[in-house]
Design a protein around this motif. Structure first.
Motif, short mmCIF file in Angstrom:
data_model
loop_
_atom_site.label_atom_id
_atom_site.label_comp_id
_atom_site.label_asym_id
_atom_site.label_seq_id
_atom_site.Cartn_x
_atom_site.Cartn_y
_atom_site.Cartn_z
N ILE A 9 0.84 -1.21 0.00
CA ILE A 9 0.00 0.00 0.00
C ILE A 9 0.87 1.25 0.00
CG2 ILE A 9 -1.59 1.37 1.41
CD1 ILE A 9 -2.87 -1.35 2.25
N ILE A 10 1.90 1.25 0.83
CA ILE A 10 2.80 2.40 0.87
C ILE A 10 3.51 2.58 -0.47
CG2 ILE A 10 4.93 3.28 1.94
CD1 ILE A 10 3.81 2.10 4.62
N GLU A 11 3.94 1.47 -1.07
CA GLU A 11 4.55 1.55 -2.41
C GLU A 11 3.59 2.17 -3.42
OE1 GLU A 11 5.68 -2.56 -3.05
OE2 GLU A 11 7.77 -2.10 -2.55
N GLU A 12 2.32 1.76 -3.37
CA GLU A 12 1.31 2.32 -4.29
C GLU A 12 1.10 3.81 -4.05
OE1 GLU A 12 -0.47 1.04 -6.97
OE2 GLU A 12 1.08 -0.48 -6.78
N ARG A 13 1.05 4.22 -2.79
CA ARG A 13 0.88 5.64 -2.47
C ARG A 13 2.05 6.46 -3.06
NH1 ARG A 13 -3.24 3.75 -0.55
NH2 ARG A 13 -4.47 4.53 1.18
N ILE A 14 3.24 5.91 -2.94
CA ILE A 14 4.43 6.60 -3.46
C ILE A 14 4.38 6.64 -4.99
CG2 ILE A 14 6.94 6.42 -3.69
CD1 ILE A 14 6.89 5.17 -0.81
N LYS A 15 4.04 5.53 -5.58
CA LYS A 15 4.01 5.43 -7.05
C LYS A 15 2.98 6.38 -7.66
CE LYS A 15 3.45 1.95 -10.67
NZ LYS A 15 3.17 0.53 -10.92
N HIS A 16 1.80 6.45 -7.06
CA HIS A 16 0.71 7.23 -7.65
C HIS A 16 0.58 8.64 -7.08
CE1 HIS A 16 -0.50 3.89 -10.08
NE2 HIS A 16 -0.53 3.10 -9.01
N LYS A 17 1.41 8.97 -6.10
CA LYS A 17 1.48 10.32 -5.53
C LYS A 17 0.11 10.96 -5.27
CE LYS A 17 6.02 11.35 -7.47
NZ LYS A 17 6.70 10.43 -6.70
N LYS A 18 -0.71 10.27 -4.52
CA LYS A 18 -2.02 10.81 -4.16
C LYS A 18 -1.83 12.09 -3.34
CE LYS A 18 -4.76 6.66 -4.34
NZ LYS A 18 -5.81 5.91 -3.70
N LYS A 19 -2.58 13.13 -3.70
CA LYS A 19 -2.42 14.43 -3.05
C LYS A 19 -2.71 14.41 -1.56
CE LYS A 19 -3.21 17.26 -7.11
NZ LYS A 19 -4.01 18.30 -7.73
N LYS A 20 -3.72 13.69 -1.14
CA LYS A 20 -4.11 13.69 0.27
C LYS A 20 -3.44 12.56 1.06
CE LYS A 20 -8.44 16.03 -0.52
NZ LYS A 20 -9.88 16.05 -0.31
N SER A 21 -2.41 11.96 0.50
CA SER A 21 -1.73 10.84 1.13
C SER A 21 -0.76 11.33 2.21
CB SER A 21 -0.95 10.05 0.07
OG SER A 21 -0.03 9.17 0.67
N THR A 23 1.38 9.49 3.59
CA THR A 23 2.67 8.90 3.21
C THR A 23 3.45 9.86 2.31
OG1 THR A 23 1.76 6.67 3.34
CG2 THR A 23 3.76 6.93 2.03
N ASN A 24 2.80 10.38 1.28
CA ASN A 24 3.50 11.29 0.38
C ASN A 24 3.84 12.61 1.06
OD1 ASN A 24 3.89 9.80 -2.03
ND2 ASN A 24 1.70 9.88 -2.36
N LYS A 25 3.00 13.06 1.97
CA LYS A 25 3.31 14.28 2.72
C LYS A 25 4.61 14.08 3.51
CE LYS A 25 1.65 17.35 6.32
NZ LYS A 25 0.62 17.61 7.32
N LEU A 26 4.72 12.95 4.20
CA LEU A 26 5.95 12.66 4.94
C LEU A 26 7.16 12.63 4.02
CD1 LEU A 26 5.07 9.81 7.47
CD2 LEU A 26 5.86 12.11 8.01
N LEU A 27 7.03 11.95 2.89
CA LEU A 27 8.15 11.84 1.96
C LEU A 27 8.55 13.20 1.41
CD1 LEU A 27 7.07 8.56 0.22
CD2 LEU A 27 9.08 8.86 1.68
N LYS A 73 11.24 2.83 2.89
CA LYS A 73 10.93 3.15 1.49
C LYS A 73 11.63 4.45 1.06
CE LYS A 73 8.98 1.36 -1.07
NZ LYS A 73 9.55 0.42 -2.04
N SER A 74 11.79 5.40 1.96
CA SER A 74 12.46 6.65 1.61
C SER A 74 13.93 6.41 1.26
CB SER A 74 12.33 7.68 2.73
OG SER A 74 13.18 7.37 3.81
N LYS A 75 14.49 5.30 1.75
CA LYS A 75 15.87 4.90 1.43
C LYS A 75 15.90 3.85 0.33
CE LYS A 75 19.16 6.30 4.41
NZ LYS A 75 20.41 6.92 4.03
N LYS A 76 14.71 3.59 -0.27
CA LYS A 76 14.57 2.60 -1.33
C LYS A 76 14.98 1.19 -0.87
CE LYS A 76 15.00 5.95 -5.10
NZ LYS A 76 14.04 6.81 -4.53
N ILE A 77 14.67 0.90 0.38
CA ILE A 77 14.92 -0.42 0.94
C ILE A 77 13.66 -1.25 0.78
CG2 ILE A 77 15.41 -1.69 3.08
CD1 ILE A 77 17.03 0.83 3.97
N THR A 78 13.82 -2.46 0.27
CA THR A 78 12.67 -3.32 0.02
C THR A 78 12.45 -4.29 1.18
OG1 THR A 78 13.95 -5.06 -1.06
CG2 THR A 78 13.15 -3.25 -2.47
#
Length: 94
Positions: A9-21, A23-27, A73-78
């Motif tokens: 789910i977090i990967e999807e939020r990052i990939k699709h950059k949802k405005k109200k996310s 997760t993306n706000k933190l990133l 994820k911010s460090k691209k660690i899987t």
């Protein structure tokens, strides 16, 4: 939901950059804010572990896990990389 599902789910939020996310706000706020939030959530978990209820400890543990995954994820660690490291340590846990 399990940790693998949360990771996806977090990967999807990052990939699709949802405005109200959140997760993306933190990133977008960057590594310092991500580390700060992880530290805050970790401290809250410790406090609830020592003085709180089981229910609050579970809730704070879930928050820590979420923020840990964002940090990774911010460090691209899987998750696979984490699993490999855990596999290496398997004999030390027994």
């Amino acid at each position: 939901m399990n940790i693998e599902e949360l990771f996806k789910i977090i990967e999807e939020r990052i990939k699709h950059k949802k405005k109200k996310s959140y997760t993306n706000k933190l990133l977008q706020l960057g590594p310092n804010k991500i580390a700060q939030k992880f530290g805050e959530e970790s401290a809250e978990l410790i406090i609830d572990y020592l003085k709180g209820s089981k229910k609050r400890t579970i809730e704070e543990a879930a928050d820590v896990i979420y923020h840990l995954i964002v940090l990774l994820k911010s460090k691209k660690i899987t998750l696979n990389e984490i699993n490999k490291e855990l596999e290496k340590r398997k004999t030390n846990v027994r």
